[in-house]
Design a protein around this motif. Structure first.
Motif, mmCIF file in Angstrom:
data_model
loop_
_atom_site.group_PDB
_atom_site.id
_atom_site.type_symbol
_atom_site.label_atom_id
_atom_site.label_comp_id
_atom_site.label_asym_id
_atom_site.label_seq_id
_atom_site.Cartn_x
_atom_site.Cartn_y
_atom_site.Cartn_z
ATOM 1 N N ARG A 158 3.464 4.586 10.975
ATOM 2 C CA ARG A 158 3.763 3.264 10.414
ATOM 3 C C ARG A 158 2.735 2.907 9.359
ATOM 4 O O ARG A 158 1.528 3.064 9.570
ATOM 5 N N TRP A 159 3.195 2.423 8.206
ATOM 6 C CA TRP A 159 2.316 2.027 7.111
ATOM 7 C C TRP A 159 2.059 0.524 7.177
ATOM 8 O O TRP A 159 2.991 -0.273 7.308
ATOM 9 N N LEU A 160 0.767 0.149 7.056
ATOM 10 C CA LEU A 160 0.378 -1.254 7.124
ATOM 11 C C LEU A 160 -0.652 -1.571 6.042
ATOM 12 O O LEU A 160 -1.669 -0.880 5.926
ATOM 13 N N TYR A 161 -0.366 -2.606 5.277
ATOM 14 C CA TYR A 161 -1.376 -3.136 4.354
ATOM 15 C C TYR A 161 -2.391 -3.895 5.192
ATOM 16 O O TYR A 161 -2.038 -4.783 5.977
ATOM 17 N N TYR A 162 -3.670 -3.542 5.018
ATOM 18 C CA TYR A 162 -4.723 -4.160 5.833
ATOM 19 C C TYR A 162 -5.807 -4.759 4.937
ATOM 20 O O TYR A 162 -6.641 -4.022 4.386
ATOM 21 N N PRO A 163 -5.830 -6.073 4.780
ATOM 22 C CA PRO A 163 -6.824 -6.707 3.903
ATOM 23 C C PRO A 163 -8.087 -7.173 4.623
ATOM 24 O O PRO A 163 -8.921 -7.861 4.039
ATOM 25 N N CYS A 202 -2.428 -7.775 9.083
ATOM 26 C CA CYS A 202 -1.688 -6.587 8.677
ATOM 27 C C CYS A 202 -0.227 -6.944 8.380
ATOM 28 O O CYS A 202 0.375 -7.754 9.100
ATOM 29 N N VAL A 203 0.320 -6.331 7.351
ATOM 30 C CA VAL A 203 1.745 -6.502 7.069
ATOM 31 C C VAL A 203 2.348 -5.130 6.758
ATOM 32 O O VAL A 203 1.678 -4.276 6.173
ATOM 33 N N PRO A 204 3.604 -4.893 7.156
ATOM 34 C CA PRO A 204 4.252 -3.614 6.825
ATOM 35 C C PRO A 204 4.262 -3.399 5.319
ATOM 36 O O PRO A 204 4.472 -4.342 4.546
ATOM 37 N N ALA A 205 4.044 -2.172 4.904
ATOM 38 C CA ALA A 205 3.982 -1.869 3.470
ATOM 39 C C ALA A 205 4.272 -0.394 3.260
ATOM 40 O O ALA A 205 4.118 0.424 4.171
ATOM 41 N N PHE A 206 4.697 -0.051 2.063
ATOM 42 C CA PHE A 206 4.915 1.349 1.710
ATOM 43 C C PHE A 206 4.862 1.490 0.204
ATOM 44 O O PHE A 206 5.056 0.518 -0.537
ATOM 45 N N LEU A 207 4.589 2.698 -0.246
ATOM 46 C CA LEU A 207 4.573 2.962 -1.685
ATOM 47 C C LEU A 207 5.993 3.192 -2.166
ATOM 48 O O LEU A 207 6.729 4.002 -1.592
ATOM 49 N N SER A 208 6.374 2.494 -3.199
ATOM 50 C CA SER A 208 7.713 2.665 -3.748
ATOM 51 C C SER A 208 7.833 4.035 -4.405
ATOM 52 O O SER A 208 6.987 4.407 -5.214
ATOM 53 N N PRO A 209 8.904 4.788 -4.089
ATOM 54 C CA PRO A 209 9.110 6.074 -4.769
ATOM 55 C C PRO A 209 9.705 5.912 -6.164
ATOM 56 O O PRO A 209 9.859 6.901 -6.883
ATOM 57 N N ASP A 210 10.018 4.682 -6.532
ATOM 58 C CA ASP A 210 10.593 4.385 -7.849
ATOM 59 C C ASP A 210 9.470 4.387 -8.888
ATOM 60 O O ASP A 210 8.580 3.535 -8.868
ATOM 61 N N ALA A 211 9.508 5.359 -9.793
ATOM 62 C CA ALA A 211 8.422 5.515 -10.767
ATOM 63 C C ALA A 211 8.316 4.361 -11.740
ATOM 64 O O ALA A 211 7.299 4.227 -12.435
ATOM 65 N N THR A 212 9.345 3.516 -11.821
ATOM 66 C CA THR A 212 9.248 2.355 -12.703
ATOM 67 C C THR A 212 8.500 1.203 -12.043
ATOM 68 O O THR A 212 8.125 0.244 -12.711
ATOM 69 N N ASP A 213 8.310 1.291 -10.718
ATOM 70 C CA ASP A 213 7.573 0.237 -10.004
ATOM 71 C C ASP A 213 6.070 0.481 -10.050
ATOM 72 O O ASP A 213 5.291 -0.419 -10.354
ATOM 73 N N ARG A 214 5.667 1.698 -9.686
ATOM 74 C CA ARG A 214 4.247 2.039 -9.523
ATOM 75 C C ARG A 214 3.546 0.965 -8.706
ATOM 76 O O ARG A 214 2.575 0.343 -9.139
ATOM 77 N N ALA A 215 4.069 0.775 -7.509
ATOM 78 C CA ALA A 215 3.627 -0.378 -6.725
ATOM 79 C C ALA A 215 3.679 -0.112 -5.230
ATOM 80 O O ALA A 215 4.381 0.779 -4.743
ATOM 81 N N LEU A 216 2.912 -0.932 -4.518
ATOM 82 C CA LEU A 216 2.986 -1.028 -3.073
ATOM 83 C C LEU A 216 4.000 -2.112 -2.744
ATOM 84 O O LEU A 216 3.949 -3.208 -3.311
ATOM 85 N N VAL A 217 4.920 -1.809 -1.859
ATOM 86 C CA VAL A 217 5.918 -2.795 -1.430
ATOM 87 C C VAL A 217 5.455 -3.397 -0.114
ATOM 88 O O VAL A 217 5.273 -2.687 0.874
ATOM 89 N N LYS A 218 5.241 -4.709 -0.086
ATOM 90 C CA LYS A 218 4.818 -5.409 1.129
ATOM 91 C C LYS A 218 5.994 -6.205 1.695
ATOM 92 O O LYS A 218 6.785 -6.774 0.938
ATOM 93 N N CYS A 219 6.077 -6.230 3.007
ATOM 94 C CA CYS A 219 7.106 -7.024 3.679
ATOM 95 C C CYS A 219 6.435 -8.151 4.442
ATOM 96 O O CYS A 219 5.795 -7.920 5.472
ATOM 97 N N GLU A 220 6.536 -9.366 3.931
ATOM 98 C CA GLU A 220 5.909 -10.532 4.548
ATOM 99 C C GLU A 220 6.957 -11.599 4.807
ATOM 100 O O GLU A 220 7.655 -12.042 3.892
ATOM 101 N N ASN A 221 7.100 -11.975 6.079
ATOM 102 C CA ASN A 221 8.063 -13.009 6.475
ATOM 103 C C ASN A 221 9.480 -12.690 5.999
ATOM 104 O O ASN A 221 10.232 -13.571 5.571
ATOM 105 N N GLY A 222 9.814 -11.411 6.071
ATOM 106 C CA GLY A 222 11.158 -10.998 5.686
ATOM 107 C C GLY A 222 11.378 -10.856 4.200
ATOM 108 O O GLY A 222 12.484 -10.505 3.767
#
Length: 359
Positions: A48-53, A70-90
């Motif tokens: 499980r991937w978690l953003y931990y600040p 901690c919040v669930p997070a994952f690296l977007s495989p979309d090369a146009t994003d180049r971003a971490l995707v965080k899931c907070e409160n849905g």
């Protein structure tokens, strides 16, 4: 100038999860704060991937996983994003990432898998690429390449799980080819996990069972009497190797506990070798690094055989430990580079590789 955002990945699904957390603690504490903003992302043993600040102090004991921030997070495989995707409160939000430092050891981190994800994501990352990571992680495959390239190493052999019914014949072959004792290793593992030293057939059988608990293939190596030395190697096209340091293990061989827990092993930098032999080891380290397609960094481990003086490459580690007692940063620091400068250089190499053709 805006700070570049560095996503530090730590933890992971391998047996080296705890070591990764300790390594990441050192990395996060020493990344130059005036140049980089750290985005910590932990991976639990279950994947499980978690953003931990939160506080970095919670990484080493594993308590970060249950932290309320901690919040669930994952690296977007979309090369146009180049971003971490965080899931907070849905809700899903994107956190832009400039570079990833995958402080992950072993399977799921050092074997080309996370590197493949980062290639898809189009995000620069510290360390070796997909091919080098996968190749160096697999001791059998790496040994075959080194043999083909004429890079000296100790005599070795291997088997696959389906050959277990032929163990008596395999033991006969190993006894003739390697003699006793024999080191028995999982083909894909790190930090001495699953490794045994077999002195006879009964111990060999038990060692094979242990190794097969970690991988489907087993590597056998002749025991080498001599000095165990390691080089820290860095670079993409232009490659630099430190002079080797020597490990004086407190156990019969350099075990996982010796490396990361007991702190009883001793390190001598540079190794107790002549200047000519130190230069020879460095040269072989660079050659092996290039042969195995490494970029960014790696640690090259050797034996210098007693009596013959032969320099025998043991293995290449593409994401060596970065704990306070780890050899890679110690060797670089001995060359005059501070810990912060080392991390800054490794991040710079990640950006350089991304900009190169086929990088």
């Amino acid at each position: 100038m805006a700070k570049r955002k560095v996503c530090v990945l730590f933890g992971g699904i391998s047996s080296e999860h705890e070591v990764s957390c300790v390594s990441a603690t050192s990395v996060i504490r020493n990344i130059p704060a005036d140049k980089y903003e750290v985005i910590p992302v932990g991976i639990t043993k279950k994947g499980r991937w978690l953003y931990y600040p939160g506080p970095v102090e919670k990484l080493a004991d594993g308590s970060w996983e249950t932290a309320g921030d901690c919040v669930p997070a994952f690296l977007s495989p979309d090369a146009t994003d180049r971003a971490l995707v965080k899931c907070e409160n849905g809700n899903f939000t994107l956190q832009k990432i400039d570079v990833v430092f995958p402080v992950l050891h072993g399977l799921g981190g050092e074997d080309g898998t996370v590197q493949g994800l980062l290639e898809l994501a189009g995000i620069p990352y510290v360390g070796c690429g997909v091919l080098a990571s996968a190749l160096c992680m697999d001791k059998a495959a790496a040994n075959l390449v080194m043999d083909a390239a004429g890079i000296a190493r100790c005599e070795w052999d291997y088997m696959i799980r389906s050959e277990l019914p032929q163990m008596d014949a395999i033991a006969d072959r190993l006894e003739r080819k390697l003699g006793w004792p024999i080191f028995v290793k999982p083909a894909n593992s790190g930090s001495s996990v699953g490794i045994s030293k077999a002195h006879n057939r009964a111990e060999l059988d038990n060692a094979v069972k242990l190794a097969l608990a970690h991988d489907s293939r087993v590597v056998f190596e002749r025991f080498v009497t001599g000095q165990e030395v390691e080089c820290a190697v860095m670079g993409n096209d232009a490659v630099f190797s430190t002079r080797p340091g020597e490990i004086l293990a407190s156990e019969e061989f350099y075990t996982y506990d010796d490396k990361y827990k007991s702190g009883k092993s001793e390190v001598v930098i540079p190794a107790r070798l002549s200047e000519e032999k130190l230069d020879e080891v460095r040269a072989v380290a660079v050659r092996a690094y290039k042969t195995l397609c490494c970029t960014g960094l790696a640690r090259a481990d050797f034996f210098v055989e007693a009596g013959t003086g032969r320099v025998l490459l043991n293995e290449i580690n593409t994401m060596p430990g970065f704990t306070s007692i780890s050899m890679y940063p110690k060797l670089m620091i001995h060359e005059g580079m501070s810990y912060g400068q080392l991390l800054d250089k490794l991040i710079s190499l990640a950006f350089d590789r991304k900009e190169e053709p086929n990088g």
